[in-house]
Design an enzyme around this catalytic site. Sequence first.
Site, PDB file in Angstrom:
ATOM      1  N   VAL A 144       0.852  -1.244  -0.021  1.00  0.00           N
ATOM      2  CA  VAL A 144       0.024   0.024  -0.103  1.00  0.00           C
ATOM      3  C   VAL A 144       0.878   1.256  -0.017  1.00  0.00           C
ATOM      4  CG1 VAL A 144      -1.751  -1.125   1.204  1.00  0.00           C
ATOM      5  CG2 VAL A 144      -0.120  -0.141   2.508  1.00  0.00           C
ATOM      6  N   GLU A 145       2.099   1.162  -0.036  1.00  0.00           N
ATOM      7  CA  GLU A 145       2.928   2.188  -0.058  1.00  0.00           C
ATOM      8  C   GLU A 145       3.970   2.369  -1.295  1.00  0.00           C
ATOM      9  OE1 GLU A 145       4.745   3.616   3.664  1.00  0.00           O
ATOM     10  OE2 GLU A 145       4.044   1.728   4.625  1.00  0.00           O
ATOM     11  N   MET A 146       5.126   2.260  -1.352  1.00  0.00           N
ATOM     12  CA  MET A 146       5.823   2.212  -2.567  1.00  0.00           C
ATOM     13  C   MET A 146       5.693   1.057  -3.410  1.00  0.00           C
ATOM     14  SD  MET A 146       8.987   4.366  -0.822  1.00  0.00           S
ATOM     15  CE  MET A 146       9.610   5.322  -2.302  1.00  0.00           C
TER      16      MET A 146
END
Length: 345
Positions: A144-146
């Site tokens: 859900v981030e990078m």
Amino acid sequence: MRKLTTCVRAFARNAMMLIASSGAFMTAALAEPDLAALKALYVRPETIPFPEDNPYTPEKAALGKMLYFDQRLSRDNNISCASCHNPSFGWEVPVSTPTGAQGTPLDRHAPTVLNMAWGDGVYFWDGRATTLEEQAKGPLEADVEMNLPLPRLVARLKAIPDYVRWFEHVFPEDGVTPDTIARAIATYERTIVSGYAPFDAWIDGDEDAISEAAKRGFVLFNGKARCADCHTGWNMTDNLFHDIGLVTFDRGRGLLEPDNPHAQFAFKTPGLRDVTQRAPFMHNGSIANLDRLIVHYVSGGIDRPSRSPLMRALDLTNEEREDLKAFLETLTGETVSVPLPILPN
């Protein structure tokens, strides 16, 4: 070494609480020796600590800065570390929760990167990383981030000749690897230190550096308002976990320690340096400004079994709240320009 550091921090915290609770500190007129002893607990360190297994070099920090600001470290080449930890906003972002690489709102507010060299083996809101190097890897791979698996990131950087040359220079025995990427980013992050603040000037002896209201707020911070029970030392954090009675469904440290009743809804104490640049506050960004922050602590928060015994309702007058706010405002340091690096292409 960490056990020793924890003991020293605990001793300093207990000493601070003892001093702050003494009768001398409950009056407006403070004995100079007592005030001097209290102020000594907040002196800025003269050097930045770097671990023996990842010592500082200017070249390593420069490489880490490139990586920190490079959007190519995300799957879709659209966010960097600085997207959630922006120098313009106290190394956070001015939203309750930031957005990941896929446009996904994250569950927690982005904690500041300021003064992480003094993180004492506790990183992220729940402390799930024990080194800054370990922490640096987490957002890179988080879906859900990078959302860029480290093997793919290594391949991407190896396809950029200038990055290859930089890594061969900084890490001649290893080149581009997941560990060297993390070591470079962590080295740069350790150089991110809050600027010299009016409070520091006062600690160093300039009596005109802060207002009389802020001086009264400092006494409240260490005494009646009980802030220094958790916000200790020059960076004003004990690096421990506390449930402060916020409305939340996030169990925080409790997710890592499900059998520990005191870990439920507990989050790491954030430092207070540059606090005026870092709203909104708390792990979920639920408190919009300093006034509401003070109101929460005055209320004591939600009374539940996991709530820290250090949290309880406070009897502060409106004037005392304003004095406390005046003190907190002195913790913001001088503005430091952060030029963007020229990235390998």
